[in-house]
Enzyme design. Structure first.
Site, PDB file in Angstrom:
ATOM      1  N   SER A 135      20.600 -59.651 -31.599  1.00  0.00           N
ATOM      2  CA  SER A 135      20.419 -60.876 -32.391  1.00  0.00           C
ATOM      3  C   SER A 135      19.453 -60.626 -33.533  1.00  0.00           C
ATOM      4  CB  SER A 135      19.891 -62.012 -31.514  1.00  0.00           C
ATOM      5  OG  SER A 135      18.691 -61.631 -30.907  1.00  0.00           O
ATOM      6  N   HIS A 144      27.925 -61.202 -31.941  1.00  0.00           N
ATOM      7  CA  HIS A 144      26.728 -61.938 -31.518  1.00  0.00           C
ATOM      8  C   HIS A 144      27.117 -63.251 -30.837  1.00  0.00           C
ATOM      9  CE1 HIS A 144      22.790 -64.188 -32.628  1.00  0.00           C
ATOM     10  NE2 HIS A 144      22.675 -63.579 -31.461  1.00  0.00           N
ATOM     11  N   GLU A 178      29.353 -64.715 -33.789  1.00  0.00           N
ATOM     12  CA  GLU A 178      29.236 -64.147 -35.134  1.00  0.00           C
ATOM     13  C   GLU A 178      29.780 -62.716 -35.084  1.00  0.00           C
ATOM     14  OE1 GLU A 178      25.390 -66.087 -37.297  1.00  0.00           O
ATOM     15  OE2 GLU A 178      24.916 -64.794 -35.611  1.00  0.00           O
ATOM     16  N   ASN A 186      20.617 -67.436 -36.685  1.00  0.00           N
ATOM     17  CA  ASN A 186      19.170 -67.314 -36.475  1.00  0.00           C
ATOM     18  C   ASN A 186      18.377 -67.430 -37.775  1.00  0.00           C
ATOM     19  OD1 ASN A 186      19.164 -67.237 -33.731  1.00  0.00           O
ATOM     20  ND2 ASN A 186      19.213 -65.018 -33.575  1.00  0.00           N
TER      21      ASN A 186
HETATM   22  N1  3HC Z   1      26.250 -71.300 -17.812  1.00  0.00           N
HETATM   23  C1  3HC Z   1      27.466 -71.860 -17.662  1.00  0.00           C
HETATM   24  N2  3HC Z   1      27.708 -73.166 -17.849  1.00  0.00           N
HETATM   25  C2  3HC Z   1      26.664 -73.936 -18.154  1.00  0.00           C
HETATM   26  C3  3HC Z   1      25.368 -73.438 -18.302  1.00  0.00           C
HETATM   27  C4  3HC Z   1      25.185 -72.063 -18.107  1.00  0.00           C
HETATM   28  N3  3HC Z   1      23.972 -71.481 -18.239  1.00  0.00           N
HETATM   29  N4  3HC Z   1      24.548 -74.456 -18.615  1.00  0.00           N
HETATM   30  C5  3HC Z   1      25.296 -75.556 -18.660  1.00  0.00           C
HETATM   31  N5  3HC Z   1      26.580 -75.248 -18.392  1.00  0.00           N
HETATM   32  C6  3HC Z   1      27.724 -76.170 -18.367  1.00  0.00           C
HETATM   33  C7  3HC Z   1      27.584 -77.156 -17.240  1.00  0.00           C
HETATM   34  O1  3HC Z   1      28.148 -76.654 -16.035  1.00  0.00           O
HETATM   35  C8  3HC Z   1      28.357 -78.342 -17.778  1.00  0.00           C
HETATM   36  O2  3HC Z   1      29.752 -78.129 -17.590  1.00  0.00           O
HETATM   37  P1  3HC Z   1      30.725 -79.385 -17.230  1.00  0.00           P
HETATM   38  O3  3HC Z   1      30.496 -80.415 -18.297  1.00  0.00           O
HETATM   39  O4  3HC Z   1      32.094 -78.782 -17.270  1.00  0.00           O
HETATM   40  O5  3HC Z   1      30.271 -79.833 -15.884  1.00  0.00           O
HETATM   41  C9  3HC Z   1      28.099 -78.303 -19.286  1.00  0.00           C
HETATM   42  O6  3HC Z   1      27.690 -76.944 -19.571  1.00  0.00           O
HETATM   43  C10 3HC Z   1      27.005 -79.245 -19.718  1.00  0.00           C
HETATM   44  O7  3HC Z   1      25.850 -78.934 -18.960  1.00  0.00           O
HETATM   45  P2  3HC Z   1      24.803 -80.008 -18.467  1.00  0.00           P
HETATM   46  O8  3HC Z   1      25.475 -81.347 -18.304  1.00  0.00           O
HETATM   47  O9  3HC Z   1      24.070 -79.456 -17.301  1.00  0.00           O
HETATM   48  O10 3HC Z   1      23.705 -80.061 -19.600  1.00  0.00           O
HETATM   49  P3  3HC Z   1      23.843 -80.406 -21.136  1.00  0.00           P
HETATM   50  O11 3HC Z   1      24.913 -81.398 -21.422  1.00  0.00           O
HETATM   51  O12 3HC Z   1      22.447 -80.682 -21.569  1.00  0.00           O
HETATM   52  O13 3HC Z   1      24.296 -79.025 -21.773  1.00  0.00           O
HETATM   53  C11 3HC Z   1      23.700 -77.025 -22.886  1.00  0.00           C
HETATM   54  C12 3HC Z   1      23.559 -77.866 -21.614  1.00  0.00           C
HETATM   55  C13 3HC Z   1      25.172 -76.616 -23.041  1.00  0.00           C
HETATM   56  C14 3HC Z   1      22.835 -75.798 -22.700  1.00  0.00           C
HETATM   57  C15 3HC Z   1      23.292 -77.898 -24.131  1.00  0.00           C
HETATM   58  O14 3HC Z   1      22.042 -78.473 -23.889  1.00  0.00           O
HETATM   59  C16 3HC Z   1      23.229 -77.112 -25.408  1.00  0.00           C
HETATM   60  O15 3HC Z   1      24.258 -76.874 -26.057  1.00  0.00           O
HETATM   61  N6  3HC Z   1      22.004 -76.720 -25.824  1.00  0.00           N
HETATM   62  C17 3HC Z   1      21.796 -75.927 -27.041  1.00  0.00           C
HETATM   63  C18 3HC Z   1      21.982 -74.473 -26.728  1.00  0.00           C
HETATM   64  C19 3HC Z   1      21.848 -73.615 -27.950  1.00  0.00           C
HETATM   65  O16 3HC Z   1      21.526 -74.045 -29.043  1.00  0.00           O
HETATM   66  N7  3HC Z   1      22.088 -72.313 -27.748  1.00  0.00           N
HETATM   67  C20 3HC Z   1      21.924 -71.334 -28.802  1.00  0.00           C
HETATM   68  C21 3HC Z   1      20.596 -70.694 -28.650  1.00  0.00           C
HETATM   69  S1  3HC Z   1      20.298 -69.541 -29.942  1.00  0.00           S
HETATM   70  C22 3HC Z   1      20.952 -68.118 -29.372  1.00  0.00           C
HETATM   71  O17 3HC Z   1      21.487 -68.005 -28.287  1.00  0.00           O
HETATM   72  C23 3HC Z   1      20.843 -66.983 -30.313  1.00  0.00           C
HETATM   73  C24 3HC Z   1      19.884 -65.933 -29.817  1.00  0.00           C
HETATM   74  O18 3HC Z   1      20.089 -64.807 -30.638  1.00  0.00           O
HETATM   75  C25 3HC Z   1      18.442 -66.370 -29.894  1.00  0.00           C
END
Ligand code: 3HC
Length: 295
Positions: free
Chosen positions: A119, A142, A154, A192
């Protein structure tokens, strides 16, 4: 080329997520880890996700069993020899990545594509350990955390990546049910580069006591429709990861908006790394975010 057999090096949070998605898409997936314990832990994470899906009635047992058969573990690079594509998802240390890519280049067939899930490092920095014929088949792929949920990948091209490789990778991302965007081989790529200064700014706001951590997060969540507020998301990503990505971006661009705030450094120094250590801006109970902690 349709990717049928894929190797994943590293079965941590990102590697296991990529392996899970590829196995669900019908690929034969070979996961390579450094030792038995890490391999067992990574595979257990994937099996656990499928088992929870079955328990919730979202996945049929027959489907889960088919996916399990698509997933294999190994400790040896030569097992990946027949793979069409290998994605590296090991820690962000260039020395480790160079060793890994040199090994992969030795064992893989001439047409195999090599990708890194880095990343923050430059994809082209991997080129010196590869044979010249491999350079058109080197790219970045990515993924975002949590990989099974986040729909974006990406694709990063170097100046040597060829069109066939990019077309194959676009097809692979589509096969995973995800959407790809092309990103330049520049620090932070696209997501990012935009996301990290926003998250760092939120930390500066917390540092200046603009609002409480909870209110900052609630404001952005409900005011802008983000799934998580910025401090919550930073804890979720990992504050050590945030600090190292900020350092790479600040080194590259020298702009104050990329500079790690002193609050971030202090939290990292105190071992408050976010969800992974049970405390950061918030206290965490496993996957669950609890109350904000004193700053
Ligand atoms: N693995 C698999 N499935 C997951 C999971 C995981 N770790 N976390 C949540 N889920 C699934 C749940 O099972 C649920 O599925 P369902 O609706 O079919 O039952 C669904 O996702 C929604 O989960 P929750 O209801 O528990 O919780 P939320 O609605 O709050 O969703 C989230 C959780 C998807 C993590 C949401 O909060 C989100 O999109 N957050 C932002 C995440 C983000 O921005 N990620 C990018 C980070 S930056 C990055 O990765 C780049 C790196 O280089 C730094």
């Amino acid at each position: 080329m349709d990717i049928q057999r894929i190797g994943i090096v590293g079965c941590g949070l990102m590697g296991s997520g990529i392996a899970q998605c590829a196995a669900e898409a019908g690929c034969q997936v070979w996961v390579k880890e450094a030792d038995e314990a890490l391999l067992a832990k990574g595979l257990a994470r994937i099996h656990g996700a499928w088992d929870r899906g079955v328990a919730k009635g979202k996945i049929q047992e027959a489907q889960r069993n088919e996916w399990r058969q698509n997933l294999h573990g190994t400790l040896a690079f030569p097992t990946l020899a027949e793979c069409d594509l290998v994605v590296e998802a090991i820690p962000e240390r260039l020395d480790l990545k160079l060793q890994t890519f040199a090994e992969l280049d030795r064992v893989l067939g001439v047409s195999a594509i090599l990708c890194t899930n880095t990343s923050s490092l430059s994809v082209a920095q991997i080129s010196p350990v590869l044979a010249p014929h491999r350079l058109p088949r080197l790219a970045g792929l990515h993924f975002f955390n949590p990989v099974p949920v986040m729909p974006l990948v990406e694709i990063i091209r170097t100046l040597a990546t060829d069109e066939d490789t990019l077309a194959t990778l676009r097809g692979f991302v589509q096969k995973l049910g995800k959407t790809s965007v092309m990103a330049p081989d520049a620090p932070g790529f696209v997501v990012n580069r935009l996301l990290v200064p926003y998250l760092l700014d939120a930390m500066r706001c917390a540092e200046q006591r603009l609002a409480t951590a909870e209110d900052l997060d609630t404001a952005m969540k409900l005011g802008c429709g983000h799934p998580m507020g910025p401090l919550h998301l930073s804890d979720f990503i990992g504050l050590d990861t945030m600090q190292s990505v900020a350092e790479v971006l600040f080194d590259a661009f020298g702009e104050p908006r990329f500079k790690a705030p002193s609050l971030l450094r202090q939290l990292v120094a105190a071992g408050r790394l976010g969800r992974k250590t049970g405390s950061g801006f918030y206290r965490w109970d496993g996957e669950k975010r609890m109350e904000a902690l004193p700053l």
